[in-house]
Design an enzyme around this catalytic site. Structure first.
Site, PDB file in Angstrom:
ATOM      1  N   ASP A   1       1.020  -1.268   0.118  1.00  0.00           N
ATOM      2  CA  ASP A   1       0.032  -0.088  -0.130  1.00  0.00           C
ATOM      3  C   ASP A   1       0.929   1.293   0.097  1.00  0.00           C
ATOM      4  OD1 ASP A   1      -1.708   2.323   0.537  1.00  0.00           O
ATOM      5  OD2 ASP A   1      -2.816   1.124   2.194  1.00  0.00           O
TER       6      ASP A   1
ATOM      7  N   SER B   1      -1.187  11.454 -16.334  1.00  0.00           N
ATOM      8  CA  SER B   1      -2.610  11.469 -17.059  1.00  0.00           C
ATOM      9  C   SER B   1      -2.511  12.715 -17.830  1.00  0.00           C
ATOM     10  CB  SER B   1      -3.630  11.487 -15.816  1.00  0.00           C
ATOM     11  OG  SER B   1      -4.859  11.848 -16.502  1.00  0.00           O
TER      12      SER B   1
ATOM     13  N   TYR C   1      -8.022  14.182  -7.815  1.00  0.00           N
ATOM     14  CA  TYR C   1      -7.380  13.401  -8.962  1.00  0.00           C
ATOM     15  C   TYR C   1      -6.429  14.405  -9.759  1.00  0.00           C
ATOM     16  CZ  TYR C   1      -6.282  10.410 -12.963  1.00  0.00           C
ATOM     17  OH  TYR C   1      -5.738   9.928 -13.921  1.00  0.00           O
TER      18      TYR C   1
ATOM     19  N   LYS D   1      -2.102  14.599 -10.125  1.00  0.00           N
ATOM     20  CA  LYS D   1      -1.689  14.352 -11.269  1.00  0.00           C
ATOM     21  C   LYS D   1      -0.607  15.610 -11.792  1.00  0.00           C
ATOM     22  CE  LYS D   1      -2.705  10.055 -11.860  1.00  0.00           C
ATOM     23  NZ  LYS D   1      -1.630   8.796 -11.792  1.00  0.00           N
TER      24      LYS D   1
END
Length: 322
Positions: A85, A166, A178, A182
Site C-alpha cells: 500500500d 494522466s 485526482y 496528477k
C-alpha cells in the site's frame, strides 16, 4: 522554389532520423530487474504479464492478496509478487529493503510507478478535505515515497523511472483530488528527470487519456458522486437544481462513449519503450482522445479551454435565477 524543395527534404530527413533514433534499443536487458506498482488490475497487471514474458525479472506489487494470487497464477516462476500500500511509509521501506536484497549489486533497471486511484470527482463545493486527501496520498505522495526509497537501486543500475500520470495532469476537467495529484506528478517527474540526468538515470512520464480500467469505471465514478450528492446541504442542492445529478450523469455517459479507449495495450507499449529504448521520450501522450483533443486543448489559452469544457457541463439552477 528550390528553397521550398530543400526545406521539404530537410524536414523529411529530420523526421527519418528521429524515427530511426526512436527505434534504437538497449541490448542485453534479459534478466534485468523491474518493479511495478499497482498490478492488481489495469495497466500494471498487463505490464507485469508482458514484461515477464519478455524475460524481465518482475517485482509486481499488489494492493490485495487476491490480486497477487491471480497474477502469480498466470505468470512464470520468475515473477515475484509483493503486497504494498503506497500510502504506508513503513511498508514502502520494507519492500524497498526486500528488493535491495533481491537485486544485490546489480541494482534495479526499471521502476514503473503505476499505482493510482480516481477518488471522488465532483464540483469543489461538494467536497471536504478528506475527498482530496486520498488521491493525493496515493497518486502523488505514495509515488514520491516509492521513488525515493528505490532511487539508490535505480542509480546503481543507471536504469529507468516511468511515472504514470494522466492528461489530467495537464488539464483539469472537473473538481476533486485526482487532478491536483496528477499535476503534482508532472512537476515531480520533470524535476526528477533533470536531477537524475547526471547519474545516467532516465525518467519518463506517461500521460494516458481516458482508458477502460477499474480506475475510470464510469458507473463507479457516478456512484461515488451520487453518495456525495445525497449528503449535500439543501442550499447547495438548490443552487445546482434537483435535476442536476441526473442531467450530469447523462452528459458524462455520453462523453465516456466518445472518449473512452477500450484497448489498454498502447499504455503498456509506452512503458516498454521507456524501459527498453536507447533514447526514451520525456513524455508519452497515449490514446486518441488525448492526442486529438485533451493534449492540444491543454496548450490553448484559458478562454478557449473554459469555453469548450464548460459546454459539457449542466447549467445550474442558480444561473436561471440571475
Amino acid at each position: 522554389m528550390l528553397f521550398y524543395i530543400l526545406l521539404f527534404l530537410g524536414i523529411i530527413s529530420l523526421w527519418w532520423h528521429w524515427r530511426a533514433r526512436d527505434r534504437m534499443k538497449v541490448t542485453n536487458l534479459t534478466g534485468k530487474y523491474i518493479f511495478i506498482t499497482g498490478c492488481d488490475t489495469g495497466f500494471g497487471n498487463m505490464a507485469a504479464k508482458i514484461f515477464d514474458k519478455k524475460g524481465f525479472r518482475v517485482f509486481a506489487s499488489c494492493l490485495t492478496e487476491t490480486g497477487a494470487k491471480e497474477l502469480k497464477a498466470v505468470t512464470s516462476k520468475q515473477l515475484q509478487t509483493v503486497l504494498l500500500d503506497v500510502r504506508d511509509s513503513d511498508s514502502v521501506k520494507k519492500v524497498a529493503a526486500w528488493v535491495r536484497d533481491e537485486v544485490q549489486s546489480e541494482g534495479l533497471w526499471g521502476l514503473v510507478n503505476n499505482a493510482g486511484i480516481m477518488g471522488p470527482s465532483a464540483p469543489t463545493d461538494w467536497l471536504d478535505i478528506e475527498h482530496f486527501r486520498e488521491p493525493i496520498e496515493v497518486n502523488l505522495i505514495g509515488l514520491i515515497n516509492v521513488t525515493i526509497n528505490m532511487l539508490p537501486l535505480i542509480k546503481k543500475a543507471k536504469g529507468r523511472i516511468v511515472n504514470v500520470s494522466s492528461v489530467g495532469g495537464r488539464l483539469a476537467f472537473c473538481g476533486g483530488g485526482y487532478f491536483p495529484s496528477k499535476f503534482g506528478v508532472e512537476g515531480f517527474n520533470d524535476s526528477l528527470r533533470r536531477d537524475m540526468k547526471a547519474f545516467g538515470v532516465k525518467v519518463c512520464c506517461i500521460q494516458p487519456g481516458l482508458f477502460k480500467t477499474a480506475l475510470s469505471n464510469p458507473a463507479k465514478i457516478m456512484k461515488e458522486k451520487e453518495v456525495i450528492w445525497n449528503k449535500l446541504p439543501p442550499d447547495i442542492k438548490t443552487q445546482y437544481g434537483e435535476e442536476y445529478f441526473q442531467k450530469d450523469a447523462a452528459k458524462k455517459q455520453k462523453l465516456s462513449k466518445i472518449c473512452l479507449n477500450n484497448d489498454i495495450s498502447p499504455v503498456v507499449q509506452c512503458m516498454e519503450h521507456a524501459l527498453t529504448s536507447l533514447h526514451p521520450r520525456a513524455h508519452y501522450v497515449v490514446g486518441q482522445d488525448a492526442k486529438l483533443f485533451w493534449n492540444p486543448l491543454s496548450r490553448m489559452p484559458a478562454v478557449i479551454q473554459d469555453f469548450l469544457l464548460l459546454r459539457n457541463r449542466v447549467e445550474l439552477a442558480v444561473s436561471h435565477a440571475k
